[in-house]
Design a protein around this motif. Structure first.
Motif, short mmCIF file in Angstrom:
data_model
loop_
_atom_site.label_atom_id
_atom_site.label_comp_id
_atom_site.label_asym_id
_atom_site.label_seq_id
_atom_site.Cartn_x
_atom_site.Cartn_y
_atom_site.Cartn_z
N ASP A 295 -93.13 -40.97 -12.85
CA ASP A 295 -94.54 -40.72 -12.20
C ASP A 295 -95.18 -41.93 -11.34
O ASP A 295 -95.85 -41.88 -10.65
N PHE A 296 -94.89 -43.13 -11.92
CA PHE A 296 -95.31 -44.31 -11.26
C PHE A 296 -94.78 -44.36 -9.82
O PHE A 296 -95.61 -45.07 -9.03
N LYS B 61 -94.02 -41.94 -7.90
CA LYS B 61 -95.01 -40.82 -7.08
C LYS B 61 -96.36 -41.53 -6.79
O LYS B 61 -97.02 -41.43 -5.74
N PHE B 62 -96.89 -42.10 -8.07
CA PHE B 62 -98.18 -42.50 -7.63
C PHE B 62 -98.34 -43.68 -7.00
O PHE B 62 -99.22 -43.82 -6.14
N ARG C 138 -96.24 -44.16 -4.22
CA ARG C 138 -96.45 -43.41 -2.94
C ARG C 138 -97.73 -42.90 -2.62
O ARG C 138 -98.05 -43.08 -1.44
N ALA C 139 -98.41 -42.24 -3.52
CA ALA C 139 -99.72 -41.97 -3.24
C ALA C 139 -100.72 -42.84 -2.97
O ALA C 139 -101.61 -42.69 -2.19
N ARG C 140 -100.26 -44.20 -3.31
CA ARG C 140 -101.22 -45.39 -3.13
C ARG C 140 -100.91 -45.93 -1.60
O ARG C 140 -101.43 -46.81 -1.03
N GLY C 141 -99.76 -45.13 -0.96
CA GLY C 141 -99.54 -46.07 0.32
C GLY C 141 -98.30 -46.84 0.29
O GLY C 141 -97.92 -47.49 1.14
N VAL C 142 -97.47 -47.32 -0.80
CA VAL C 142 -96.60 -48.01 -0.85
C VAL C 142 -95.49 -47.64 -0.08
O VAL C 142 -94.94 -46.72 -0.13
N HIS D 106 -90.83 -51.86 -6.84
CA HIS D 106 -91.04 -50.90 -7.93
C HIS D 106 -89.95 -50.23 -8.56
O HIS D 106 -89.96 -50.40 -9.84
N ASN E 232 -87.34 -52.02 -12.68
CA ASN E 232 -87.30 -51.33 -13.70
C ASN E 232 -85.96 -50.86 -14.06
O ASN E 232 -85.47 -50.41 -14.88
#
Lengths: 321, 333
Positions: free
Chosen positions: A218-219, A221-222, A224-228, A237, A241
């Motif tokens: 999820d992080f 996807k999130f 990506r949603a922040r524009g990374v 990212h 991990n």
């Protein structure tokens, strides 16, 4: 955390005592040390005298404890072959093996991690699948075969790199290094590559599997949603991990590399501990074999203990625990 | 395609979706996950999107964000964010839209944050992606954002890692991250579902306050009617990949026009009322590969007639909202 550390170190000591026990068994009971050491024409009196001088008449436990005490202080006695102090012999050879293993480890990470990332993000493309397939070859080929092929290609046919020896070395105190001379650097390329090929494919396959898993998180996807951007997504990212199992694998594999180095050193006539051990086996030089066993195990156990500490450094969640 | 529902075309719209269809090509043929979805969100307005699981609520949000899972793709229709068309952009162009024009809040704050980076690192990264601030300026802005979302001791907390925050605090951090690029629109996908009930109200109140202050439009995807009633200005009801009713929240909740919406409202237990058994809509939502012809709801609908099985209803204006139901458009027979 401290209780955890104490427990880990306690385990490590227990393992070392067990290893020392087996080394001692080899040392004490594989053939008769006295027979190996004395002249054929020695009298029984001379033999008995040597036997008591060596403490071979003492009880089993006493002898074992003496062995452990001496080993802990680096005293493994004299080599039966050339009467030199064993620890000095190994000390002379250790830098060669160490440099080889370190360079091989660096190679395996520097090549394996990017390849793992690329095969993960390019999954389904022909080049990624091709790499993934050819990594099976890397895992399957025996180390000595890879070494011989490398020598044949780059040393014999092309003549680019030396195929045996360590080149010129520079003495830094007791440490002899080949990394400071051009011939030394050229000489380490082929053996390091040969030694690391297996590790490269191992690291690559591990990183690929981890990346594929993390990229579904999820992080990601999130992020990506922040524009990374994709590059930061993969190499910042996701990759960070993936590093935990890579650290474990690498640290464990350094131990394996030292063991595998035995074969590589023989193929490339590399003057390291592995070659010393091979010679010791040929001459039934038991003190050298026992010392090699203890030292390699010590490196193994120490590395494993450090892996646990490295976890805490990478993952903030483990720092408090 | 006849669209009876014409929203005003205006730059004041944070989001303008028209006739959006999303398809998934599979081995057994193309599945239509979203069909002719149209909706708008004004600046500073919260649009609740409700429906059962699989109705296409989250899918609509993901399509707007350009984050459809492959092989899903926008087959037709247009998406405009803040007046700019975004459905036809490349992945790289879309990446620069995400965060700066449209932000997102996902369901689980625990898994939304990268565990290996401090919240400050993640905030500063996002801020710097969408502005030309220096690291120090971005950090100051990050502290300010954390204060805005109500995190006490923001100056110290900024260097903490996600696992050091509670669930509610984590979702506040996620909201701060969604706001970091000053977007005109936020897609909030079940933002309170993973939280305790007591925390839910705080988070929805915060969301409402921030969207008013910043003039941000919010698409609040949820299956929780209570959250919609408390938070949303307007509500869109989805069924089987279509919007079937849309309108101001009081009107839709108190005078639902679509039989399905009425069924949904009927299934909410009233506090204090003693009932033996909750009302329910018989049957289940059809699967994507077996959507009935005509109105997708007709097999479950108590008011359905012969026309419902053949004619697909379109959105028609009714009261202050619109509804896609033949009862309101020429009768069921």
């Amino acid at each position: 955390m401290i209780a955890f550390l104490v427990k880990r170190v306690g385990n490590a000591i227990l393992v070392m005592l067990t290893v020392a026990f087996f080394a001692f068994l080899i040392f004490r009971f594989l053939g008769d040390p006295v027979e190996m050491m004395v002249n054929e024409s020695a009298t029984q009196v001379e033999r008995d005298e040597l036997r008591s001088r060596l403490g071979l008449n003492d009880g089993f436990l006493v002898q074992y404890l003496r062995f452990v005490t001496n080993a802990a202080q680096g005293q493994f006695g004299l080599s039966w072959r050339n009467q030199q102090n064993v620890i000095t012999l190994i000390g002379e050879r250790f830098p060669a093996t160490f440099e080889l293993v370190i360079i091989a480890t660096i190679l395996s990470l520097a090549i394996g991690i990017p390849l793992g990332v690329f095969t993960a993000i390019g999954r389904g493309r022909w080049w990624a699948e091709g790499l993934q397939f050819s990594s099976i070859v890397g895992v399957s080929l025996p180390s000595f075969f890879v070494g011989i092929i490398l020598i044949l290609a780059f040393s014999v046919s092309l003549g680019w790199l030396p195929g045996y020896g360590r080149g010129e070395v520079v003495q830094l105190g007791w440490w002899s290094t080949g990394l400071l001379t051009p011939s030394g650097r050229a000489a380490i390329v082929l053996p390091a590559l040969s030694l690391s090929l297996f590790q490269i494919t191992l690291v690559m396959r591990l990183v690929r599997a981890e990346m594929l898993e993390i990229l579904r998180a999820d992080f990601i996807k999130f992020a990506r949603a922040r524009g990374v951007k994709r590059r930061a997504l993969w190499f910042r990212h996701a990759l960070k991990n993936c590093l935990m199992p890579v650290v474990t694998l690498t640290a464990m594999q350094v131990g394996n590399l030292i063991a595998f180095a035995l074969v590589t050193e023989t193929v490339f006539q590399w003057p390291g501990m592995g070659m010393l051990f091979m010679q010791a086996v040929t001459f039934v030089d038991i003190p050298v074999m026992a010392a090699y066993l203890c030292i390699v195990s010590f490196i193994f156990v120490t590395l494993n203990t450090f892996v646990d500490i490295a976890y805490a450094v990478i993952d903030p969640r483990l720092r408090a625990a | 395609m006849s669209i009876s529902y014409h929203p005003p075309a205006s730059d004041a719209l944070a989001l303008d979706v028209r006739g959006l269809s999303v398809e998934f090509p599979t081995r057994k043929g193309v599945l239509t996950a979203l069909s002719e979805v149209s909706l708008t969100i004004r600046r500073g307005e919260i649009l609740g999107v409700v429906g059962e699981s699989g109705a296409g609520k989250s899918m609509t949000g993901m399509a707007v964000l350009g984050l459809l899972e492959p092989p899903g793709r926008v087959a037709s229709g247009e998406i405009r964010i803040g007046g700019r068309r975004t459905d036809n952009l490349s992945e790289a162009e879309m990446a620069s839209i995400r965060g700066s024009m449209v932000g997102a809040i996902f369901q689980d704050p625990l898994t939304s944050l990268n565990p290996l980076f401090s919240v400050g690192q993640q905030l500063i990264e996002t801020i710097r992606l969408h502005s030309s601030l220096s690291r120090a300026e971005a950090r100051a802005r990050a502290v300010e954002l954390l204060k805005q979302v109500g995190i006490p001791g923001a100056e110290e907390r900024i260097d903490h890692y996600p696992h050091q925050f509670s669930g509610g605090m984590r979702q506040r951090v996620v909201i701060a991250l969604a706001l970091a690029g000053n977007p005109q629109l936020i897609i909030a996908d079940e933002p309170t579902t993973a939280l305790d009930v007591s925390i839910q109200a705080q988070i929805t109140a915060l969301l409402r306050k921030l969207c008013r202050e910043h003039g941000t439009g919010v698409m609040l995807v949820t299956h929780d009617m209570g959250v919609i009633a408390e938070t949303a200005d307007r509500v869109a009801v989805m069924y089987a990949g279509r919007v079937i009713e849309i309108g101001p929240v009081e009107e839709v909740l108190s005078r639902p026009k679509h039989p399905y919406t009425r069924g949904l409202m009927g299934s909410i237990p009233a506090l204090g009322a003693r009932v033996e058994r909750l009302a329910q809509i018989d049957g289940a939502m059809p699967r994507l590969n077996a959507i009935p012809t005509g109105c997708a709801f007709n097999p479950r609908c108590l008011e359905a007639g012969s026309r419902c099985r053949n004619v697909r209803p379109v959105m028609v204006a009714e009261g202050q909202g619109s509804v896609a139901c033949l009862v309101h458009d020429g009768g069921v027979q």
